[in-house]
Design a protein around this motif. Structure first.
Motif, PDB file in Angstrom:
ATOM      1  N   TYR A 151      -4.721  12.332  -6.247  1.00  0.00           N
ATOM      2  CA  TYR A 151      -3.545  12.494  -5.387  1.00  0.00           C
ATOM      3  C   TYR A 151      -2.570  13.506  -5.956  1.00  0.00           C
ATOM      4  N   ASP A 152      -2.105  14.407  -5.107  1.00  0.00           N
ATOM      5  CA  ASP A 152      -1.121  15.420  -5.470  1.00  0.00           C
ATOM      6  C   ASP A 152       0.096  15.236  -4.578  1.00  0.00           C
ATOM      7  N   ALA A 153       1.197  14.785  -5.187  1.00  0.00           N
ATOM      8  CA  ALA A 153       2.406  14.526  -4.411  1.00  0.00           C
ATOM      9  C   ALA A 153       2.924  15.781  -3.725  1.00  0.00           C
ATOM     10  N   ALA A 154       2.564  16.959  -4.243  1.00  0.00           N
ATOM     11  CA  ALA A 154       2.990  18.223  -3.638  1.00  0.00           C
ATOM     12  C   ALA A 154       1.900  18.814  -2.749  1.00  0.00           C
ATOM     13  N   GLY A 155       0.844  18.044  -2.490  1.00  0.00           N
ATOM     14  CA  GLY A 155      -0.282  18.539  -1.710  1.00  0.00           C
ATOM     15  C   GLY A 155      -0.019  18.535  -0.218  1.00  0.00           C
ATOM     16  N   PRO A 156      -1.053  18.802   0.576  1.00  0.00           N
ATOM     17  CA  PRO A 156      -0.872  18.943   2.033  1.00  0.00           C
ATOM     18  C   PRO A 156      -0.572  17.640   2.762  1.00  0.00           C
ATOM     19  N   ARG A 157      -0.939  16.503   2.169  1.00  0.00           N
ATOM     20  CA  ARG A 157      -0.686  15.209   2.816  1.00  0.00           C
ATOM     21  C   ARG A 157       0.575  14.574   2.235  1.00  0.00           C
ATOM     22  N   THR A 158       1.457  14.115   3.097  1.00  0.00           N
ATOM     23  CA  THR A 158       2.657  13.422   2.632  1.00  0.00           C
ATOM     24  C   THR A 158       2.273  12.048   2.103  1.00  0.00           C
ATOM     25  N   PRO A 159       3.126  11.439   1.262  1.00  0.00           N
ATOM     26  CA  PRO A 159       2.807  10.083   0.796  1.00  0.00           C
ATOM     27  C   PRO A 159       2.691   9.093   1.950  1.00  0.00           C
ATOM     28  N   GLU A 160       3.482   9.308   3.002  1.00  0.00           N
ATOM     29  CA  GLU A 160       3.408   8.414   4.156  1.00  0.00           C
ATOM     30  C   GLU A 160       2.065   8.539   4.875  1.00  0.00           C
ATOM     31  N   GLU A 161       1.529   9.763   4.937  1.00  0.00           N
ATOM     32  CA  GLU A 161       0.226   9.962   5.577  1.00  0.00           C
ATOM     33  C   GLU A 161      -0.894   9.330   4.755  1.00  0.00           C
ATOM     34  N   VAL A 162      -0.829   9.481   3.436  1.00  0.00           N
ATOM     35  CA  VAL A 162      -1.844   8.875   2.579  1.00  0.00           C
ATOM     36  C   VAL A 162      -1.765   7.354   2.672  1.00  0.00           C
ATOM     37  N   GLY A 163      -0.544   6.821   2.614  1.00  0.00           N
ATOM     38  CA  GLY A 163      -0.369   5.378   2.730  1.00  0.00           C
ATOM     39  C   GLY A 163      -0.903   4.845   4.044  1.00  0.00           C
ATOM     40  N   ILE A 219       0.833  -1.202   0.000  1.00  0.00           N
ATOM     41  CA  ILE A 219       0.000   0.000   0.000  1.00  0.00           C
ATOM     42  C   ILE A 219       0.871   1.258   0.000  1.00  0.00           C
ATOM     43  N   HIS A 220       1.845   1.306   0.892  1.00  0.00           N
ATOM     44  CA  HIS A 220       2.741   2.462   0.930  1.00  0.00           C
ATOM     45  C   HIS A 220       3.489   2.627  -0.393  1.00  0.00           C
ATOM     46  N   ALA A 221       3.879   1.504  -0.993  1.00  0.00           N
ATOM     47  CA  ALA A 221       4.619   1.575  -2.264  1.00  0.00           C
ATOM     48  C   ALA A 221       3.778   2.216  -3.354  1.00  0.00           C
ATOM     49  N   PHE A 222       2.489   1.884  -3.418  1.00  0.00           N
ATOM     50  CA  PHE A 222       1.612   2.460  -4.435  1.00  0.00           C
ATOM     51  C   PHE A 222       1.533   3.981  -4.319  1.00  0.00           C
ATOM     52  N   VAL A 223       1.628   4.489  -3.082  1.00  0.00           N
ATOM     53  CA  VAL A 223       1.566   5.926  -2.877  1.00  0.00           C
ATOM     54  C   VAL A 223       2.921   6.574  -3.131  1.00  0.00           C
ATOM     55  N   ILE A 224       3.971   6.005  -2.566  1.00  0.00           N
ATOM     56  CA  ILE A 224       5.302   6.596  -2.658  1.00  0.00           C
ATOM     57  C   ILE A 224       5.789   6.674  -4.097  1.00  0.00           C
ATOM     58  N   VAL A 225       5.398   5.723  -4.936  1.00  0.00           N
ATOM     59  CA  VAL A 225       5.857   5.722  -6.320  1.00  0.00           C
ATOM     60  C   VAL A 225       5.362   6.953  -7.071  1.00  0.00           C
ATOM     61  N   HIS A 226       4.297   7.585  -6.584  1.00  0.00           N
ATOM     62  CA  HIS A 226       3.842   8.839  -7.191  1.00  0.00           C
ATOM     63  C   HIS A 226       4.885   9.937  -7.013  1.00  0.00           C
ATOM     64  N   THR A 227       5.665   9.855  -5.941  1.00  0.00           N
ATOM     65  CA  THR A 227       6.725  10.826  -5.700  1.00  0.00           C
ATOM     66  C   THR A 227       7.985  10.474  -6.479  1.00  0.00           C
ATOM     67  N   LEU A 228       8.325   9.196  -6.510  1.00  0.00           N
ATOM     68  CA  LEU A 228       9.560   8.768  -7.178  1.00  0.00           C
ATOM     69  C   LEU A 228       9.438   8.742  -8.698  1.00  0.00           C
ATOM     70  N   ALA A 229       8.274   8.414  -9.207  1.00  0.00           N
ATOM     71  CA  ALA A 229       8.083   8.281 -10.664  1.00  0.00           C
ATOM     72  C   ALA A 229       6.690   8.757 -11.031  1.00  0.00           C
ATOM     73  N   GLY A 230       6.411  10.034 -10.751  1.00  0.00           N
ATOM     74  CA  GLY A 230       5.071  10.575 -10.921  1.00  0.00           C
ATOM     75  C   GLY A 230       4.479  10.413 -12.309  1.00  0.00           C
TER      76      GLY A 230
END
Length: 219
Positions: free
Chosen positions: A166-178, A86-97
């Motif tokens: 989802y906005d990687a630059a938004g108010p929620r960090t990828p870790e919070e969304v995950g 689950i965390h990987a699905f979110v974090i990948v938006h930051t690493l490879a948007g």
């Protein structure tokens, strides 16, 4: 993730156009104009637009599979593995948007294009690994009795629609969304919810492991 050389530049531009416009509205002529080259050069490298989509989808799915294999090596418990996916699905938006958005928004195209059979099989392997962990958690008495295949489809269906909001630059960090997704999905599976807090936490110990594994396959 960077790709060197002219071929890599063409593919990265194609990926960005698909992420921004969708596959159907992506035009090889626009890509050629932007890069100052001929359409013939693009055809020389990739053949067709479908060939470029195939490379995008196969590459993205293969990196997913590789990341899951690395996470599985370091995280033995089924609840840890599901939280990591689950965390990987979110974090990948930051690493490879752009690649993530382009791949996720073209799920329908993935099902329709005959050339994307290999990408479909790779994606299926990832889903099968996750479904197997749901079944293992049931067998170990960690998860309640559910239809493992259906639960996996529900999880992937919700995560693969993240690109629309989802906005990687938004108010929620990828870790919070995950962590939010872990709270809902893993919380619905666990028989003992008292331990959920340590996994549904942006600072969970497994989060750095996910980052490391994703960076390893994106290098």
């Amino acid at each position: 993730m960077s790709r060197s050389g002219r071929r890599g530049e063409i593919l990265e531009t194609f990926i960005r156009h698909v992420a921004e416009r969708g596959y159907e509205r992506t035009n090889l002529g626009d890509i050629a104009d932007e890069l100052g080259l001929s359409k013939g050069t693009i055809v020389h490298h990739f053949g067709t637009k479908a060939g470029m989509l195939r490379e995008l989808e196969e590459g993205f799915a293969r990196r997913q599979l590789e990341a899951v294999a690395l996470m599985w090596q370091r995280l033995p418990a089924p609840h840890e593995r599901l939280a990591a996916v689950i965390h990987a699905f979110v974090i990948v938006h930051t690493l490879a948007g752009p690649a993530t958005v382009a791949s996720q928004r073209e799920v329908g195209q993935l099902a329709a294009e005959p050339e994307l059979g290999a990408a479909r099989r790779l994606r299926r392997q990832v889903r099968d690994l996750v479904a197997a962990e749901v079944r293992r958690g049931i067998e170990l008495g960690v998860f309640r009795q559910v239809d493992a295949e259906l639960a996996t489809l529900q999880l992937f269906g919700s995560l693969q629609w993240m690109w629309v909001w989802y906005d990687a630059a938004g108010p929620r960090t990828p870790e919070e969304v995950g962590a939010g997704f872990v709270d809902v999905f893993l919380g619905g599976l666990l028989l003992d919810r008292l331990c959920l807090r340590q996994w549904a936490d942006p600072g969970a110990n497994l989060v750095p492991v996910v980052w490391e594994c994703l960076r390893a396959v994106s290098a």
